[in-house]
Design a protein around this motif. Structure first.
Motif, PDB file in Angstrom:
ATOM      1  N   SER A  80       0.660  -1.049   0.052  1.00 58.92           N
ATOM      2  CA  SER A  80      -0.076   0.000  -0.044  1.00 58.92           C
ATOM      3  C   SER A  80       0.889   1.275   0.179  1.00 58.92           C
ATOM      4  O   SER A  80       0.460   2.282  -0.752  1.00 58.92           O
ATOM      5  N   GLU A  81       1.987   1.151   0.785  1.00 60.06           N
ATOM      6  CA  GLU A  81       2.977   2.256   0.837  1.00 60.06           C
ATOM      7  C   GLU A  81       3.527   2.752  -0.601  1.00 60.06           C
ATOM      8  O   GLU A  81       3.630   3.628  -1.035  1.00 60.06           O
ATOM      9  N   ILE A  82       3.886   1.503  -1.091  1.00 61.10           N
ATOM     10  CA  ILE A  82       4.615   1.613  -2.726  1.00 61.10           C
ATOM     11  C   ILE A  82       3.617   2.214  -3.558  1.00 61.10           C
ATOM     12  O   ILE A  82       3.751   3.178  -4.232  1.00 61.10           O
ATOM     13  N   GLU A  83       2.417   1.781  -3.555  1.00 60.09           N
ATOM     14  CA  GLU A  83       1.382   1.925  -4.518  1.00 60.09           C
ATOM     15  C   GLU A  83       0.847   3.570  -4.331  1.00 60.09           C
ATOM     16  O   GLU A  83       0.456   4.077  -5.133  1.00 60.09           O
ATOM     17  N   ASN A  84       0.802   3.949  -3.064  1.00 56.88           N
ATOM     18  CA  ASN A  84       0.289   5.279  -2.887  1.00 56.88           C
ATOM     19  C   ASN A  84       1.285   6.336  -2.910  1.00 56.88           C
ATOM     20  O   ASN A  84       1.026   7.584  -2.520  1.00 56.88           O
ATOM     21  N   SER A  85       2.719   5.984  -3.310  1.00 57.66           N
ATOM     22  CA  SER A  85       3.614   6.788  -3.388  1.00 57.66           C
ATOM     23  C   SER A  85       3.501   7.865  -4.239  1.00 57.66           C
ATOM     24  O   SER A  85       2.747   7.624  -5.562  1.00 57.66           O
ATOM     25  N   ARG A  86       3.432   9.205  -3.891  1.00 56.43           N
ATOM     26  CA  ARG A  86       3.385  10.443  -4.814  1.00 56.43           C
ATOM     27  C   ARG A  86       4.244  10.309  -6.080  1.00 56.43           C
ATOM     28  O   ARG A  86       4.122  11.105  -7.192  1.00 56.43           O
ATOM     29  N   LYS A  87       5.453   9.768  -5.777  1.00 52.06           N
ATOM     30  CA  LYS A  87       6.210   9.649  -7.015  1.00 52.06           C
ATOM     31  C   LYS A  87       6.339   8.062  -7.629  1.00 52.06           C
ATOM     32  O   LYS A  87       5.980   7.228  -6.812  1.00 52.06           O
ATOM     33  N   PRO A  88       6.708   8.343  -8.749  1.00 56.73           N
ATOM     34  CA  PRO A  88       6.583   7.046  -9.698  1.00 56.73           C
ATOM     35  C   PRO A  88       7.556   5.802  -9.049  1.00 56.73           C
ATOM     36  O   PRO A  88       8.891   6.444  -8.822  1.00 56.73           O
ATOM     37  N   PRO A 130      -1.540 -16.419  -4.121  1.00 57.43           N
ATOM     38  CA  PRO A 130      -0.840 -15.013  -3.680  1.00 57.43           C
ATOM     39  C   PRO A 130      -2.081 -14.463  -2.530  1.00 57.43           C
ATOM     40  O   PRO A 130      -3.037 -14.012  -2.988  1.00 57.43           O
ATOM     41  N   GLY A 131      -1.317 -13.669  -1.393  1.00 54.91           N
ATOM     42  CA  GLY A 131      -2.045 -13.121  -0.660  1.00 54.91           C
ATOM     43  C   GLY A 131      -1.919 -11.940  -0.312  1.00 54.91           C
ATOM     44  O   GLY A 131      -2.455 -10.873   0.692  1.00 54.91           O
ATOM     45  N   ALA A 132      -1.259 -11.115  -1.469  1.00 56.29           N
ATOM     46  CA  ALA A 132      -0.775  -9.641  -1.197  1.00 56.29           C
ATOM     47  C   ALA A 132      -1.507  -9.099  -2.419  1.00 56.29           C
ATOM     48  O   ALA A 132      -0.697  -8.410  -3.064  1.00 56.29           O
ATOM     49  N   GLY A 133      -2.435  -9.377  -3.120  1.00 55.90           N
ATOM     50  CA  GLY A 133      -3.005  -8.909  -4.418  1.00 55.90           C
ATOM     51  C   GLY A 133      -2.538  -9.285  -5.700  1.00 55.90           C
ATOM     52  O   GLY A 133      -2.866  -8.996  -6.811  1.00 55.90           O
ATOM     53  N   GLY A 134      -1.842 -10.531  -5.671  1.00 56.58           N
ATOM     54  CA  GLY A 134      -1.335 -11.076  -6.824  1.00 56.58           C
ATOM     55  C   GLY A 134      -2.563 -11.474  -7.787  1.00 56.58           C
ATOM     56  O   GLY A 134      -2.452 -11.447  -8.948  1.00 56.58           O
ATOM     57  N   THR A 135      -3.691 -12.271  -6.937  1.00 54.64           N
ATOM     58  CA  THR A 135      -4.491 -12.657  -8.064  1.00 54.64           C
ATOM     59  C   THR A 135      -5.665 -11.481  -8.544  1.00 54.64           C
ATOM     60  O   THR A 135      -6.489 -11.601  -9.489  1.00 54.64           O
ATOM     61  N   GLN A 241     -15.344  -9.317 -11.224  1.00 55.45           N
ATOM     62  CA  GLN A 241     -16.732  -8.917 -10.748  1.00 55.45           C
ATOM     63  C   GLN A 241     -16.812  -7.852  -9.452  1.00 55.45           C
ATOM     64  O   GLN A 241     -17.876  -7.365  -9.150  1.00 55.45           O
ATOM     65  N   LEU A 242     -15.585  -7.736  -8.574  1.00 54.33           N
ATOM     66  CA  LEU A 242     -15.936  -7.186  -7.347  1.00 54.33           C
ATOM     67  C   LEU A 242     -14.929  -5.844  -7.424  1.00 54.33           C
ATOM     68  O   LEU A 242     -13.880  -5.765  -8.128  1.00 54.33           O
ATOM     69  N   PRO A 243     -15.201  -4.851  -6.850  1.00 51.75           N
ATOM     70  CA  PRO A 243     -14.361  -3.779  -6.672  1.00 51.75           C
ATOM     71  C   PRO A 243     -13.010  -4.248  -6.097  1.00 51.75           C
ATOM     72  O   PRO A 243     -12.941  -5.233  -5.446  1.00 51.75           O
ATOM     73  N   PHE A 244     -11.897  -3.551  -6.436  1.00 47.70           N
ATOM     74  CA  PHE A 244     -10.625  -4.095  -5.883  1.00 47.70           C
ATOM     75  C   PHE A 244     -10.454  -4.407  -4.453  1.00 47.70           C
ATOM     76  O   PHE A 244      -9.801  -5.267  -4.176  1.00 47.70           O
ATOM     77  N   GLU A 245     -10.926  -3.331  -3.863  1.00 54.03           N
ATOM     78  CA  GLU A 245     -10.815  -3.627  -2.063  1.00 54.03           C
ATOM     79  C   GLU A 245     -11.373  -5.085  -1.865  1.00 54.03           C
ATOM     80  O   GLU A 245     -11.141  -5.709  -1.043  1.00 54.03           O
ATOM     81  N   LYS A 250     -11.512 -10.847  -0.653  1.00 50.95           N
ATOM     82  CA  LYS A 250     -11.667 -12.259  -0.845  1.00 50.95           C
ATOM     83  C   LYS A 250     -10.315 -13.052  -1.058  1.00 50.95           C
ATOM     84  O   LYS A 250     -10.476 -14.060  -0.597  1.00 50.95           O
ATOM     85  N   GLU A 251      -9.584 -12.394  -1.677  1.00 50.54           N
ATOM     86  CA  GLU A 251      -8.146 -13.109  -1.620  1.00 50.54           C
ATOM     87  C   GLU A 251      -7.563 -13.287  -0.517  1.00 50.54           C
ATOM     88  O   GLU A 251      -7.245 -14.512  -0.090  1.00 50.54           O
ATOM     89  N   LEU A 252      -7.808 -12.508   0.468  1.00 50.45           N
ATOM     90  CA  LEU A 252      -7.015 -12.832   1.831  1.00 50.45           C
ATOM     91  C   LEU A 252      -7.691 -13.571   2.748  1.00 50.45           C
ATOM     92  O   LEU A 252      -7.165 -14.527   3.341  1.00 50.45           O
ATOM     93  N   ASP A 253      -9.122 -13.844   2.622  1.00 47.23           N
ATOM     94  CA  ASP A 253      -9.892 -14.732   3.220  1.00 47.23           C
ATOM     95  C   ASP A 253      -9.392 -16.130   2.569  1.00 47.23           C
ATOM     96  O   ASP A 253      -9.164 -17.146   3.549  1.00 47.23           O
TER      97      ASP A 253
END
Length: 700
Positions: A80-88, A130-135, A241-245, A250-253
């Motif tokens: 999340s910290e990487i993805e929300n970085s203001r810099k590429p 994958p439990g950190a967004g890979g799917t 089918q679902l919003p990203f969050e 679902k992936e984490l569960d």
């Protein structure tokens, strides 16, 4: 030295990760990445590069942290910290970016990689997903169908393929840092946005009707009841089918469900067992090894040819020996055919095939073997013939050459006794097809030298095999255990089951093949020929072989004759039930005085698997296997035992040794103690409430 370091190179903030040997995502590494990204938001950098020291990018999660209390920041927080970085943020990949490592890269806004790099999400091989967004991220970049294949197979892909799938933005041919800096500067110059993969949407209308249901059916045929692959499909479906969050939730569960499952525990057990098997008790790590720069194979049949291919594939020259030119030509033709199959499947190029074939030289003269470093005898199972061959090798081969036999059950010491150098003799038991099967049983004779054993174990790695050390005893580990397994299959057959029922039970449970189909594939005549050389008193109970022998006498040898326990289509090899076989079974049951009855699926499963477990316990008592997990490796990699069951000994631990012991006692009362006497080690552990794993720990 810190696991994470940061420096400014011009306008670029370079975050260097250094957590040897494979930059696993330990707590320290996660904390360092999280802090570096956070701190860089306030400095003079205009873009950030995530770069790893050592031989690889982040190769995955730290598996040693599995089962321990989680420590912040979690991988999801780092991402999340990487993805929300203001810099590429640019991931600069070399070596392998696997699992959580690739998920970190997917969270970056851009990805570049050396041409030699590979990326992938191999969690499925540990019974996980994958439990950190890979799917959720992979299908947004690569498309749904490609992501399903990538994640359910778990096989890493090269950078060029990843680029074609849009998982990588740029492939760099030489200097990674130089190329990554140039790429990052390009992004700055064109004021490139922070492209978050999570912001990509997948139009549900773009997914072909039935894609997920069809893929599930295909997957089930490949994975035989494994949990994680099906859950991966559910997660990818959620990405559509679902919003990203919600997809992440679902992936984490489902990740947690997989992590807590017995299947993942079993697959993780096999992961560590394979590594433990390479360690030899009492053999110092610094034991010297002998150089193996050339090899000879005696016998150019299917097995000998397959063994030769292993060494040629590893770049080691091979001399293939046969008794005459016709036999040699047949053997070389089979090798050529096998390479052509690999060529058609895209597993090697024409140049690679030509090179491999150039390394295999045929000969009919033992005199051509004077300079080879290793000889492997791979003729049929006849002790007199093997001793004759080893006596010739003893006279022909140079001092220090290793003399190995591929025997699957013969006495290594008897074979070694035909030479004047038994310390140079060892068993190298390959499994058919030898150019495909991963297992190599390294069989130690009573006089095998330490450096010969160490060389054999090292050589397995060279030819990409998984070695397991076995002691010298009939059938070693794998084939010794196969005897009671096959016995119970035959007894279930004559007592009331059908070939289809037995095979369906075992394959539905997860075995790669049922015992009857496996017999047809190997050839029913193989066991028949062995029995023909035995006295009636040595063959055992006729009920355990009379049906197989009857089929052979009818010309039903298995797949190669078009009929065995089943009938086989001459074109497709598809099998079908044959009423004639049931007639044979009923006739021999009557002759043997067996009153056929209905046998439940559970009885079949328990009789076959518990027979394996009981014999495995005896093998441990006899010192034929070093540890229970070695037996598991043998059966998973050599006999098609379902990896998600963890091997027979782990499976016994998972269901409880008391349950196994009680069932064996019940079988003893029902069928007699000749076959169903509980092994003393099993009895002891069951009564003490312990496991084979407990026993192994105390043996160290």
């Amino acid at each position: 030295m810190s696991t994470v370091n940061y420096e400014l190179v011009g306008d670029i903030g370079v975050i260097r990760l250094n957590n040897p040997p494979v930059n696993a995502l330990s707590h320290g590494l996660r904390e360092g990445i999280w802090g570096a990204i956070k701190n860089a938001q306030g400095d003079a950098s205009k873009a950030l590069i995530l770069l790893c020291e050592g031989r690889t990018f982040i190769a995955g999660a730290d598996i040693t942290e599995f089962g321990k209390p989680p420590q912040a920041p979690a991988l999801s927080e780092v991402i999340s910290e990487i993805e929300n970085s203001r810099k590429p943020v640019v991931a600069a990949i070399h070596g392998t970016a696997l699992g959580g490592g690739f998920e970190v890269a997917l969270a970056c806004h851009y990805r570049c990689a050396l041409s030699s790099a590979k990326v992938g999400l191999p969690e499925v091989k540990l019974g996980l997903l994958p439990g950190a967004g890979g799917t959720q991220r992979a299908p947004r970049l690569a498309g749904v169908a490609a992501a399903l294949e990538l994640i359910t197979k778990g096989t890493p892909i090269p950078a060029a393929k990843a680029e074609s799938m849009k998982l990588i933005d740029r492939v760099i041919s030489d200097d990674l840092l130089k190329g990554a800096l140039a790429f990052a500067n390009e992004l700055i110059e064109r004021n490139a946005p922070t492209c978050r993969v999570r912001d990509i949407t997948i139009d549900p209308a773009s997914i072909p009707e039935g894609l997920f249901s069809d893929f599930r059916q295909k997957l089930e045929k490949r994975t035989h009841g494994q949990l994680a692959p099906q859950h991966i499909v559910t997660c990818v479906e959620a990405a559509v089918q679902l919003p990203f969050e919600e997809g992440l939730a679902k992936e984490l569960d489902l990740f947690i469900e997989c992590l807590l499952s017995s299947q993942s525990a079993a697959l993780r057990h096999i992961f560590f067992a394979e590594r433990s098997a390479k360690k030899i008790y009492g053999l110092p790590k610094d034991t010297p090894t002998r150089e193996i720069n050339s090899v000879a194979i005696i016998g150019a049949g299917t097995m000998g040819g397959g063994i030769a291919m292993n060494f040629a594939n590893a770049g080691i020259p091979v001399k293939l020996v046969e008794i005459n030119q016709n036999a040699l030509d047949r053997g070389l033709a089979i090798i050529d055919k096998n390479y052509n199959i690999s060529l058609k499947k895209g597993k090697l190029t024409e140049d690679q095939k030509t090179h491999c074939l150039s390394l295999i030289e045929g000969t009919t003269h033992y005199a051509d073997l004077t300079k080879v470093d290793l000889v492997i005898e791979a003729v049929f199972e006849n002790m007199a013939l093997k001793q004759e061959i080893f006596a010739k090798l003893d006279k022909t081969c140079k001092p220090g050459a290793i003399l190995a036999t591929n025997t699957s059950y013969q006495d290594i010491d008897q074979i070694a006794a035909a030479t004047s150098r038994p310390e140079d003799v060892i068993g190298l038991h390959f499994f058919s097809p030898a150019n495909v099967m991963k297992l190599l049983e390294v069989v130690r004779g009573s006089k095998s030298a330490d450096d010969v054993i160490a060389t054999a174990m090292m050589l397995a790695k060279t030819i990409k095999k998984t070695p397991v050390l076995a002691g010298n005893g009939y059938g070693f580990i794998g084939n010794r255990m196969l005897v009671p397994y096959a016995r119970e299959a035959q007894l279930c057959l004559i007592e009331g089951a059908t070939p289809e029922q037995i095979d369906t039970v075992m394959q539905s449970w997860g075995m790669a093949m049922g015992p009857m189909a496996m017999g047809d594939l190997a050839g029913l005549d193989i066991g028949y020929k062995v029995r023909q050389n035995l006295a009636d008193s040595e063959k055992g109970d006729p009920k355990t072989y009379c049906i197989a022998d009857a089929l052979v006498s009818m010309g039903r040898l298995g797949q190669k004759s078009g009929a065995g326990y089943y009938h086989y289509d001459p074109e497709t090899r598809a099998r079908s039930n044959d009423p004639q076989v049931l007639t044979v079974i009923e006739t021999h049951a009557e002759e043997q005085g067996v009153e056929r009855r209905e046998i439940s699926d559970t009885e079949i499963l328990n009789r076959l698997t518990f027979a394996l477990i009981n014999e495995g316990a005896k093998i441990l008592e006899d010192g034929i296997a070093q540890r229970p997990s070695d037996i598991d490796v043998v059966y998973v990699y050599g006999y098609g035992f379902p990896p998600h069951r963890g091997g027979p000994m782990h499976y016994a631990d998972s269901i409880g040794l008391a349950k196994v012991y009680d069932a064996i006692c019940a079988f003893r009362d029902q069928h007699g103690e000749h076959y169903w006497t509980p092994a003393p080690l099993l009895t002891q552990l069951a009564q003490e409430g312990k496991t084979f794993a407990n026993w192994a720990h105390n043996q160290r």
